[in-house]
Motif scaffolding. Sequence first.
Motif, PDB file in Angstrom:
ATOM      1  N   ARG A  18     -18.646  99.010 101.241  1.00 64.70           N
ATOM      2  CA  ARG A  18     -19.083  97.864 102.037  1.00 64.70           C
ATOM      3  C   ARG A  18     -20.204  97.144 101.296  1.00 64.70           C
ATOM      4  NH1 ARG A  18     -15.102  98.640 106.134  1.00 64.70           N
ATOM      5  NH2 ARG A  18     -16.112  96.963 107.289  1.00 64.70           N
ATOM      6  N   SER A  19     -20.401  95.892 101.599  1.00 70.40           N
ATOM      7  CA  SER A  19     -21.450  95.123 100.935  1.00 70.40           C
ATOM      8  C   SER A  19     -22.776  95.274 101.676  1.00 70.40           C
ATOM      9  CB  SER A  19     -21.072  93.642 100.872  1.00 70.40           C
ATOM     10  OG  SER A  19     -21.167  93.055 102.159  1.00 70.40           O
ATOM     11  N   ALA A  20     -23.869  95.013 100.960  1.00 68.99           N
ATOM     12  CA  ALA A  20     -25.187  95.056 101.600  1.00 68.99           C
ATOM     13  C   ALA A  20     -25.260  94.028 102.716  1.00 68.99           C
ATOM     14  CB  ALA A  20     -26.269  94.795 100.554  1.00 68.99           C
ATOM     15  N   GLY A  21     -24.717  92.841 102.467  1.00 68.73           N
ATOM     16  CA  GLY A  21     -24.762  91.794 103.479  1.00 68.73           C
ATOM     17  C   GLY A  21     -24.019  92.190 104.742  1.00 68.73           C
ATOM     18  N   SER A  35     -17.116  90.045  97.023  1.00 69.24           N
ATOM     19  CA  SER A  35     -18.338  90.773  97.394  1.00 69.24           C
ATOM     20  C   SER A  35     -18.285  92.250  97.010  1.00 69.24           C
ATOM     21  CB  SER A  35     -18.564  90.647  98.903  1.00 69.24           C
ATOM     22  OG  SER A  35     -17.426  91.110  99.623  1.00 69.24           O
ATOM     23  N   ASP A  36     -17.306  92.637  96.188  1.00 64.37           N
ATOM     24  CA  ASP A  36     -17.105  94.044  95.812  1.00 64.37           C
ATOM     25  C   ASP A  36     -18.236  94.497  94.894  1.00 64.37           C
ATOM     26  OD1 ASP A  36     -16.127  96.535  94.999  1.00 64.37           O
ATOM     27  OD2 ASP A  36     -14.076  95.806  94.749  1.00 64.37           O
ATOM     28  N   ARG A  37     -19.014  95.485  95.336  1.00 62.91           N
ATOM     29  CA  ARG A  37     -20.073  96.001  94.468  1.00 62.91           C
ATOM     30  C   ARG A  37     -19.683  97.313  93.789  1.00 62.91           C
ATOM     31  NH1 ARG A  37     -25.117  97.617  98.467  1.00 62.91           N
ATOM     32  NH2 ARG A  37     -23.985  98.740 100.100  1.00 62.91           N
ATOM     33  N   LEU A  38     -18.518  97.872  94.142  1.00 61.83           N
ATOM     34  CA  LEU A  38     -18.037  99.066  93.458  1.00 61.83           C
ATOM     35  C   LEU A  38     -17.244  98.678  92.216  1.00 61.83           C
ATOM     36  CD1 LEU A  38     -17.675 102.103  93.258  1.00 61.83           C
ATOM     37  CD2 LEU A  38     -15.728 101.915  94.833  1.00 61.83           C
ATOM     38  N   TYR A  39     -16.259  97.793  92.373  1.00 62.20           N
ATOM     39  CA  TYR A  39     -15.489  97.260  91.237  1.00 62.20           C
ATOM     40  C   TYR A  39     -15.673  95.741  91.229  1.00 62.20           C
ATOM     41  CZ  TYR A  39     -13.534 101.915  91.286  1.00 62.20           C
ATOM     42  OH  TYR A  39     -13.393 103.291  91.261  1.00 62.20           O
ATOM     43  N   PRO A  40     -16.809  95.286  90.704  1.00 60.36           N
ATOM     44  CA  PRO A  40     -17.162  93.873  90.827  1.00 60.36           C
ATOM     45  C   PRO A  40     -16.250  92.945  90.032  1.00 60.36           C
ATOM     46  CG  PRO A  40     -18.758  95.044  89.459  1.00 60.36           C
ATOM     47  CD  PRO A  40     -17.857  96.084  90.044  1.00 60.36           C
ATOM     48  N   MET A  41     -16.436  91.657  90.275  1.00 65.46           N
ATOM     49  CA  MET A  41     -15.556  90.617  89.756  1.00 65.46           C
ATOM     50  C   MET A  41     -15.339  90.710  88.251  1.00 65.46           C
ATOM     51  SD  MET A  41     -13.821  87.915  90.841  1.00 65.46           S
ATOM     52  CE  MET A  41     -14.640  87.318  92.313  1.00 65.46           C
ATOM     53  N   GLN A  42     -16.366  91.065  87.501  1.00 63.36           N
ATOM     54  CA  GLN A  42     -16.203  91.093  86.039  1.00 63.36           C
ATOM     55  C   GLN A  42     -15.165  92.100  85.583  1.00 63.36           C
ATOM     56  OE1 GLN A  42     -19.180  91.547  87.620  1.00 63.36           O
ATOM     57  NE2 GLN A  42     -20.463  93.082  86.572  1.00 63.36           N
ATOM     58  N   ASN A  43     -14.934  93.163  86.361  1.00 60.62           N
ATOM     59  CA  ASN A  43     -13.877  94.119  86.032  1.00 60.62           C
ATOM     60  C   ASN A  43     -12.507  93.438  86.062  1.00 60.62           C
ATOM     61  OD1 ASN A  43     -15.303  97.021  87.788  1.00 60.62           O
ATOM     62  ND2 ASN A  43     -15.933  96.015  85.914  1.00 60.62           N
ATOM     63  N   SER A  44     -12.270  92.638  87.095  1.00 63.33           N
ATOM     64  CA  SER A  44     -11.000  91.923  87.216  1.00 63.33           C
ATOM     65  C   SER A  44     -10.892  90.794  86.193  1.00 63.33           C
ATOM     66  CB  SER A  44     -10.844  91.368  88.632  1.00 63.33           C
ATOM     67  OG  SER A  44     -10.700  92.414  89.573  1.00 63.33           O
ATOM     68  N   GLN A  45     -11.991  90.163  85.881  1.00 64.96           N
ATOM     69  CA  GLN A  45     -11.975  89.103  84.870  1.00 64.96           C
ATOM     70  C   GLN A  45     -11.554  89.672  83.511  1.00 64.96           C
ATOM     71  OE1 GLN A  45     -16.032  87.835  85.445  1.00 64.96           O
ATOM     72  NE2 GLN A  45     -15.421  86.086  86.720  1.00 64.96           N
ATOM     73  N   ARG A  46     -11.997  90.874  83.213  1.00 63.38           N
ATOM     74  CA  ARG A  46     -11.590  91.504  81.960  1.00 63.38           C
ATOM     75  C   ARG A  46     -10.087  91.787  81.961  1.00 63.38           C
ATOM     76  NH1 ARG A  46     -13.891  97.192  79.235  1.00 63.38           N
ATOM     77  NH2 ARG A  46     -13.017  96.796  77.158  1.00 63.38           N
ATOM     78  N   LEU A  47      -9.571  92.265  83.084  1.00 66.06           N
ATOM     79  CA  LEU A  47      -8.126  92.515  83.183  1.00 66.06           C
ATOM     80  C   LEU A  47      -7.341  91.217  83.029  1.00 66.06           C
ATOM     81  CD1 LEU A  47      -7.943  95.051  86.158  1.00 66.06           C
ATOM     82  CD2 LEU A  47      -7.775  95.551  83.711  1.00 66.06           C
ATOM     83  N   ASP A  48      -7.787  90.173  83.699  1.00 66.81           N
ATOM     84  CA  ASP A  48      -7.099  88.891  83.636  1.00 66.81           C
ATOM     85  C   ASP A  48      -7.019  88.389  82.194  1.00 66.81           C
ATOM     86  OD1 ASP A  48      -6.008  86.360  84.662  1.00 66.81           O
ATOM     87  OD2 ASP A  48      -7.969  85.549  84.138  1.00 66.81           O
ATOM     88  N   ALA A  49      -8.106  88.541  81.449  1.00 65.46           N
ATOM     89  CA  ALA A  49      -8.121  88.090  80.057  1.00 65.46           C
ATOM     90  C   ALA A  49      -7.226  88.941  79.170  1.00 65.46           C
ATOM     91  CB  ALA A  49      -9.558  88.103  79.530  1.00 65.46           C
TER      92      ALA A  49
END
Length: 398
Positions: free
Chosen positions: A261-264, A346-360
Amino acid sequence: MDDDGIETDAWAADQGPGAGAPIPASAAWREGDHPGRRQFFALGDLPLEADPSGSLPGATLAYETWGELNAAKDNAVYIAHALTGDSHVFGPSEPGHHTGGWWNAMVGPGRPIDPSRHFIVSANVIGGCQGSTGPASAHPEDGRPWGGRFPYVTMRDMARAEIALTDYLDIPRWRLMTGPSMGGMRTLEWAAMEPDRVGAIAPVGSTGATTADQIAWSTSQIAAIKADPKFRGGDYYDAADGDGPHTGIGIARMIAHTTYRSAGELNSRFDRNYQGESDPLGKGGLFAVQSYLEHHARKLARRFDANTYVRLAQAIQSHDVGRGRGGVETALARYTNPALVIAIDSDRLYPMQNSQRLDAALSGSNGIKVVHSPVGHDGFLVEAAQMIAFMDEFERSL
């Protein structure tokens, strides 16, 4: 919901059959228990990456299927479960299954993955506790549970077992492989190991390689389980109800659930509210968020196994699709078929940059689809409408 897709409304009290009874030492499925919808595949001795000279003897996979494989054998979909999920992807809670299907929102009549159109398969991973060979299974030498003797397994070991199941089911190529979190990791392993046998992939809220931050979070969870005196080095299966390592696995779950879950979301949902009328400021009461986490701790202990949690958390730590393959980008370059990469903003466990690397790295990806949610990692389950729209569009494009 939590990362296995189990509904968590009315979280302030334990619910379901046996909720008021002592927590069992292990909630693992054991031979002789009701099989539920499970089928079983005896895959034999499974070579292990971490021990090239040895193997896991007499391994078995528990799996479930929905729908029918068509004559062309081109409608098969594999769904890989997350850390505390299992093969029961779709359907109700019923004899043999502690909970209802963990992805009922995505699978079923009229859903993107529909048994009227697809032959759907999901297996409990090697090392799991819901029918596949794992720490609660009988050791072939003495018939006692493997317990602390169960070997270290990696994502690649799990994928190899799934490949053997695919051969057994006579499926030449998956139309689609998908899964969230740890399931996405195995989907990526398949893309690197057997790129010609996967027509499309859809990793959700996942990563190509577990980061130091993610390893750090899981390390504290493993330590919590091992520090419980009732863990007994992993040999607790003969313990009476209430005398197992439920405190350790509960603390592990509380740590993990905080990352789901996110902090927010936690702040807006609970603020500094008390649970009930009891004052938590030195007077024995609880903050509402504490009660929420304790509920999740008890809930997991009633349906999971502590040894399995340790071994699967270690398998997640092992995950690096580029290990020995020239790095993540080089490994995934072998896979050129369509890919749908889904991230939660808002994923703080597997944040956006993880998916950006996969996309690239995936040449067949046409850009990340982002689930907008205040919830965090669990957004892939909570935001069902967004997930269904993304998956339905992708599946129908294949």
